[in-house]
Every structure is written in structure tokens, then in C-alpha cells.
Design a protein around this motif. Structure first.
Motif, PDB file in Angstrom:
ATOM      1  N   TRP A  47      69.066  57.440  80.439  1.00  0.00           N
ATOM      2  CA  TRP A  47      69.551  56.056  80.499  1.00  0.00           C
ATOM      3  C   TRP A  47      71.068  56.130  80.501  1.00  0.00           C
ATOM      4  O   TRP A  47      71.708  56.103  79.450  1.00  0.00           O
ATOM      5  CB  TRP A  47      69.044  55.251  79.299  1.00  0.00           C
ATOM      6  CG  TRP A  47      67.563  55.235  79.164  1.00  0.00           C
ATOM      7  CD1 TRP A  47      66.786  56.103  78.474  1.00  0.00           C
ATOM      8  CD2 TRP A  47      66.661  54.295  79.755  1.00  0.00           C
ATOM      9  NE1 TRP A  47      65.470  55.772  78.579  1.00  0.00           N
ATOM     10  CE2 TRP A  47      65.349  54.661  79.366  1.00  0.00           C
ATOM     11  CE3 TRP A  47      66.830  53.168  80.564  1.00  0.00           C
ATOM     12  CZ2 TRP A  47      64.229  53.956  79.755  1.00  0.00           C
ATOM     13  CZ3 TRP A  47      65.718  52.464  80.955  1.00  0.00           C
ATOM     14  CH2 TRP A  47      64.443  52.842  80.566  1.00  0.00           C
ATOM     15  N   GLN A  82      65.732  49.126  87.665  1.00  0.00           N
ATOM     16  CA  GLN A  82      65.569  48.372  86.428  1.00  0.00           C
ATOM     17  C   GLN A  82      66.301  47.036  86.528  1.00  0.00           C
ATOM     18  O   GLN A  82      67.311  46.915  87.233  1.00  0.00           O
ATOM     19  CB  GLN A  82      66.129  49.164  85.243  1.00  0.00           C
ATOM     20  CG  GLN A  82      65.405  50.482  84.993  1.00  0.00           C
ATOM     21  CD  GLN A  82      64.038  50.301  84.367  1.00  0.00           C
ATOM     22  OE1 GLN A  82      63.903  49.893  83.232  1.00  0.00           O
ATOM     23  NE2 GLN A  82      63.003  50.601  85.146  1.00  0.00           N
ATOM     24  N   TRP A  83      65.776  46.046  85.821  1.00  0.00           N
ATOM     25  CA  TRP A  83      66.380  44.715  85.756  1.00  0.00           C
ATOM     26  C   TRP A  83      66.442  44.258  84.307  1.00  0.00           C
ATOM     27  O   TRP A  83      65.677  44.746  83.456  1.00  0.00           O
ATOM     28  CB  TRP A  83      65.564  43.707  86.563  1.00  0.00           C
ATOM     29  CG  TRP A  83      65.645  43.871  88.034  1.00  0.00           C
ATOM     30  CD1 TRP A  83      66.451  43.208  88.914  1.00  0.00           C
ATOM     31  CD2 TRP A  83      64.851  44.768  88.851  1.00  0.00           C
ATOM     32  NE1 TRP A  83      66.226  43.633  90.202  1.00  0.00           N
ATOM     33  CE2 TRP A  83      65.256  44.594  90.202  1.00  0.00           C
ATOM     34  CE3 TRP A  83      63.860  45.697  88.571  1.00  0.00           C
ATOM     35  CZ2 TRP A  83      64.700  45.298  91.245  1.00  0.00           C
ATOM     36  CZ3 TRP A  83      63.304  46.413  89.613  1.00  0.00           C
ATOM     37  CH2 TRP A  83      63.727  46.213  90.934  1.00  0.00           C
ATOM     38  N   LEU A  84      67.349  43.297  84.016  1.00  0.00           N
ATOM     39  CA  LEU A  84      67.414  42.643  82.717  1.00  0.00           C
ATOM     40  C   LEU A  84      67.020  41.186  82.897  1.00  0.00           C
ATOM     41  O   LEU A  84      67.640  40.459  83.697  1.00  0.00           O
ATOM     42  CB  LEU A  84      68.833  42.722  82.131  1.00  0.00           C
ATOM     43  CG  LEU A  84      69.259  44.061  81.525  1.00  0.00           C
ATOM     44  CD1 LEU A  84      70.697  43.979  81.046  1.00  0.00           C
ATOM     45  CD2 LEU A  84      68.349  44.446  80.366  1.00  0.00           C
ATOM     46  N   ARG A  89      65.709  41.647  78.122  1.00  0.00           N
ATOM     47  CA  ARG A  89      64.713  42.730  78.085  1.00  0.00           C
ATOM     48  C   ARG A  89      64.712  43.477  79.410  1.00  0.00           C
ATOM     49  O   ARG A  89      64.675  42.871  80.475  1.00  0.00           O
ATOM     50  CB  ARG A  89      63.318  42.162  77.795  1.00  0.00           C
ATOM     51  CG  ARG A  89      63.194  41.493  76.424  1.00  0.00           C
ATOM     52  CD  ARG A  89      61.743  41.117  76.139  1.00  0.00           C
ATOM     53  NE  ARG A  89      61.589  40.484  74.843  1.00  0.00           N
ATOM     54  CZ  ARG A  89      61.660  39.177  74.643  1.00  0.00           C
ATOM     55  NH1 ARG A  89      61.893  38.366  75.664  1.00  0.00           N
ATOM     56  NH2 ARG A  89      61.524  38.676  73.420  1.00  0.00           N
ATOM     57  N   ARG A  90      64.723  44.799  79.326  1.00  0.00           N
ATOM     58  CA  ARG A  90      64.709  45.647  80.522  1.00  0.00           C
ATOM     59  C   ARG A  90      63.299  45.677  81.109  1.00  0.00           C
ATOM     60  O   ARG A  90      62.314  45.761  80.373  1.00  0.00           O
ATOM     61  CB  ARG A  90      65.168  47.053  80.153  1.00  0.00           C
ATOM     62  CG  ARG A  90      65.290  48.010  81.330  1.00  0.00           C
ATOM     63  CD  ARG A  90      65.678  49.370  80.823  1.00  0.00           C
ATOM     64  NE  ARG A  90      67.030  49.395  80.325  1.00  0.00           N
ATOM     65  CZ  ARG A  90      68.091  49.716  81.054  1.00  0.00           C
ATOM     66  NH1 ARG A  90      67.936  50.025  82.321  1.00  0.00           N
ATOM     67  NH2 ARG A  90      69.292  49.731  80.518  1.00  0.00           N
ATOM     68  N   ASN A  91      63.211  45.621  82.441  1.00  0.00           N
ATOM     69  CA  ASN A  91      61.911  45.669  83.093  1.00  0.00           C
ATOM     70  C   ASN A  91      62.055  46.295  84.469  1.00  0.00           C
ATOM     71  O   ASN A  91      63.152  46.374  85.015  1.00  0.00           O
ATOM     72  CB  ASN A  91      61.312  44.253  83.208  1.00  0.00           C
ATOM     73  CG  ASN A  91      62.062  43.373  84.175  1.00  0.00           C
ATOM     74  OD1 ASN A  91      61.755  43.326  85.373  1.00  0.00           O
ATOM     75  ND2 ASN A  91      63.082  42.663  83.685  1.00  0.00           N
ATOM     76  N   THR A  99      70.248  46.306  86.774  1.00  0.00           N
ATOM     77  CA  THR A  99      71.010  47.072  85.796  1.00  0.00           C
ATOM     78  C   THR A  99      70.842  48.551  86.107  1.00  0.00           C
ATOM     79  O   THR A  99      70.327  48.920  87.173  1.00  0.00           O
ATOM     80  CB  THR A  99      70.544  46.729  84.364  1.00  0.00           C
ATOM     81  OG1 THR A  99      71.396  47.380  83.423  1.00  0.00           O
ATOM     82  CG2 THR A  99      69.096  47.164  84.140  1.00  0.00           C
TER      83      THR A  99
END
Length: 417
Positions: A47, A82-84, A89-91, A99
Motif C-alpha cells: 500500500w 482502488q477507490w475511496l 472506505r477503500r474499495n 486512490t
């Protein structure tokens, strides 16, 4: 029934040693891969953002992006977008704002196959261990032994790959701006550019983060004589900045638009003693308009000086600006009642460029909240189940959809810009 084998844990020193022993023939890519090993967790996941990797490797962010895509293509890593979401919340479902990608080091993949692809050789997949890990982001490092679902080929890039050649030459060309709207093919870019443009733009300090398309648009408006003059003046301007210990020049497209290169001798001209800059004292409607522009661009009051002979105003080297005087009509108005132009829209770009011309600095978008502050949900700890991020967006709060024209007139309703 055989018990499921416990997933193997990956240590940072193991990942770093694996990266160090790979023969890739690409020093930049290997530097990035070794840096990733410092961030790996027990599952082989990293990360880490592009800026951190760029700082670790002493490379530009654009170079790091290209090397990550190349490492993914040869099967050394896999990436998951990945998205916020609005709750922070990361998803991986595409909800919210993009992100940092999730990066997986494929330390269990076939080393010979990775090195072969890095060298540009064809890989016989029948000779590769059938349990090697695919670079596709869906394939986990610890897949179960009973997993028999079809796997992508080892050379198949995931949806994160940028499709770069697996045998990219070193050293690379100077990095280009990620934006700019140009095709990836460099030959296509160069065919559409004046021959003097590339050297002038790439010699300009900070061009990596500037809009290449805006710079090219302004450069095309120059005469052939001014294009040569501009390219000749760039190194002189950069040397002057170093002499004055200034690190941030104005954006290249604004420097070209205002003919900043004419402050330096033309090619072949005898160097002349620089004339003192012509200054004028801004007052009246133009001063009020400048105060409004400063509120939009920097959300602060204009610093006005008081001259013993001339009164209140500010000094400038720009000529009279009718469009700035037109902004005086909104002096003292309630900014909260103004409309918002969203970041990324043509209206935002028009206001941004005009504000930069008025204030002499590139304005930054404002964070505009879309709901009132509620201390019961917005002012509590993020670990509280009732916590919720306050909805907001980026843009400018402006008095009109478009800035005034350069002659001071405004666009009327129904008229195309």
C-alpha cells in the motif's frame, strides 16, 4: 479429508531479496521493484503511493507509473485499482474517488518466465510451472491447492496495464505531463507540434506538471520568428530564475501568452541593457475587480498599499485590463450566493486561466461543502459508527458561468461561448 494448508507469509527481506536477484535489464524498473519490497506485508501486498516510490527511487512520478505498468506486463507484480467512497472506505468496486492501487508482488511466479519476458523473448507457457502466479490482479498469492478455475496466461496484463513495450529502452525520454490530451504514440505527437516546441517546453523548469496541450495551443499562435525567439529565451529565463533564487516560474502557456520571452534578447541581437520595468498604480474599478478576483482565487482579501501621493491601490506591470474592471460590479457581494463551477469543466478552466492572468499565480480549486456541518456526525471520531464525511466538491465559487471577455463585456443568456 486433508486440512487446508495455511497461507505462507511473506517478509519484507524475502521480497527485497527476490527483487534484487531478478535479472530484468531495466535499472529503473528494478529500482521500483526493490522499493516495493520495503512496503510489502505478510500477504505480499503493498500500500504505497506513486509520490513515495518516486522519492525512494529518485525518479519522476511519470517514470514510476511507466515502470509499474512494465513490471505488471512481465508478470512481476499485479495491481488492483482502488477507490475511496464518501465514507472514506477503500474499495475495488469503482465507488468514489480513485486512490492508490493495491500492488501485489508475485514472488511465487516463475522467475525464468519473468526474466524471459523482460528480455523480450517468447515464453513457452507449457514449460512454465502450472502453479505459477498470474500477474492478473485477481490471482492471489496464496490461492488454495484445489483451485482449478481457468487462469489468464502469464504474460497477460491486467486492466491496470498501460500496454508498454516489455523491452523498453534505457535511458528513457524526458517524462511528459500525464495530462495534455495527446495520443501515447510519440511520433504522432511530434507530427502535430512545431519543430521548436519540444525543446522549448522540455527545457522549461517544472514542465512535467504543466499542461502540455495548453502550452502547445499558445505556441501555435506565435509567428515563426517568435517561436525561435521563445526557444532561444527559455534557457535565459531559467538562468535568470536561478540567479534570483526563484524555484517556481509561471506556467509555460501563460509565459508564452504574455510574450514573456520578449524580455530577453532575440536570437542574434546584441544584448541590451534591460530597461526598468514600466509600473502603474491600479486604482478605481480595476482595483475593486482585482479584490474580487483575489477572493475567488485565494479566498483572501487583496493587500492594498497606501501611497503618500497617489492614495490607495497596488502596483502592477500589466497594462489596463477591461475585463478586470468589469469584475468590480461584484465588489461587496455575498460570495455564498454565487454559483459553483466544478473542477474539470470548461467553465472552471476558463476561470482558472483568467484568474492566473489577473493575479499572476495559478489558482487552486476550493473545497465547497454541500451540506451544513453537523457535530453529531461530522465532528466525532472516525471510529464512531455514526461518523460520516461531510459531502463536498472541488471548484470555484464565481459570480457568473464564464469570466468577462477581454474587452470587459459579459456573455448574455443563450449566447454560445
Amino acid at each position: 479429508m486433508t486440512a487446508k494448508r495455511r497461507a505462507r507469509r511473506i517478509a519484507s527481506d524475502e521480497a527485497t531479496a527476490w527483487a534484487r536477484n531478478l535479472e530484468l535489464g531495466n535499472p529503473y524498473a528494478k529500482s521500483v521493484l526493490r522499493a516495493l519490497g520495503e512496503y510489502v506485508d505478510g500477504d505480499g501486498l503493498c500500500w504505497v503511493g506513486i509520490p513515495s516510490l518516486a522519492g525512494d527511487c529518485d525518479l519522476s512520478q511519470d517514470t514510476v507509473r511507466r515502470r509499474l505498468a512494465w513490471l505488471e506486463e512481465i508478470g512481476a507484480i499485479g495491481r488492483t485499482p482502488q477507490w475511496l467512497d464518501e465514507n472514506g472506505r477503500r474499495n475495488g468496486d469503482g465507488r468514489g474517488k480513485r486512490t492508490t492501487d493495491l500492488i501485489r508482488l508475485l514472488v511465487d511466479a516463475d522467475i525464468d518466465a519473468i526474466e524471459a519476458r523482460a528480455a523480450g523473448r517468447n515464453v513457452d507457457e507449457n514449460q512454465v510451472n502450472s502453479r505459477s502466479i498470474s500477474p492478473s490482479w485477481q490471482q492471489g498469492l496464496n490461492s488454495g491447492a484445489d483451485d482449478v478455475s481457468p487462469r489468464p496466461a502469464l504474460g497477460q496484463p491486467s486492466q491496470c496495464s498501460q500496454g508498454l513495450d516489455s523491452f523498453e529502452p534505457e535511458p528513457e525520454d524526458p517524462p511528459k505531463s500525464p495530462s495534455g490530451g495527446f495520443p501515447v504514440d510519440r511520433e504522432t505527437i511530434e507530427e502535430s507540434e512545431p519543430v521548436e516546441f519540444a525543446a522549448a517546453f522540455e527545457g522549461y523548469v517544472g514542465h512535467e506538471v504543466m499542461r502540455r496541450d495548453l502550452a502547445l495551443e499558445e505556441f501555435r499562435l506565435l509567428t515563426q520568428e517568435d517561436r525561435v525567439w521563445c526557444g532561444h529565451a527559455v534557457p535565459l529565463y531559467m538562468a535568470k530564475l536561478r540567479e534570483l533564487k526563484q524555484r517556481r516560474p509561471m506556467n509555460f502557456h501563460l509565459w508564452v501568452r504574455t510574450r514573456g520571452f520578449r524580455e530577453f534578447p532575440a536570437p542574434g541581437a546584441a544584448p541590451a541593457k534591460a530597461a526598468p520595468p514600466q509600473r502603474r498604480f491600479v486604482q478605481g474599478a480595476e482595483l475593486k475587480g482585482l479584490a474580487v478576483a483575489m477572493q475567488i482565487a485565494e479566498r483572501r482579501e487583496l493587500r492594498i498599499i497606501r501611497d503618500q501621493d497617489l492614495g490607495e491601490g497596488v502596483w502592477t506591470q500589466l497594462g489596463p485590463q477591461a475585463d478586470l474592471s468589469a469584475m468590480a460590479a461584484f465588489a461587496g457581494a455575498d460570495r455564498e450566493a454565487w454559483q459553483v463551477v466544478d473542477l474539470g469543466t470548461p467553465q472552471f478552466a476558463a476561470w482558472r486561466d483568467r484568474l492566473a492572468l489577473w493575479t499572476g499565480a495559478e489558482p487552486q480549486a476550493e473545497r465547497i461543502f454541500l451540506e451544513p456541518f453537523d457535530p453529531n456526525v461530522h465532528g466525532i471520531s472516525s471510529s464512531n459508527p455514526n461518523f460520516r464525511l461531510r459531502k463536498s466538491k472541488q471548484g470555484f465559487r464565481v459570480p457568473a458561468p464564464w469570466p468577462p471577455r477581454r474587452d470587459g463585456t459579459w456573455q448574455v443568456a443563450g449566447e454560445s461561448e
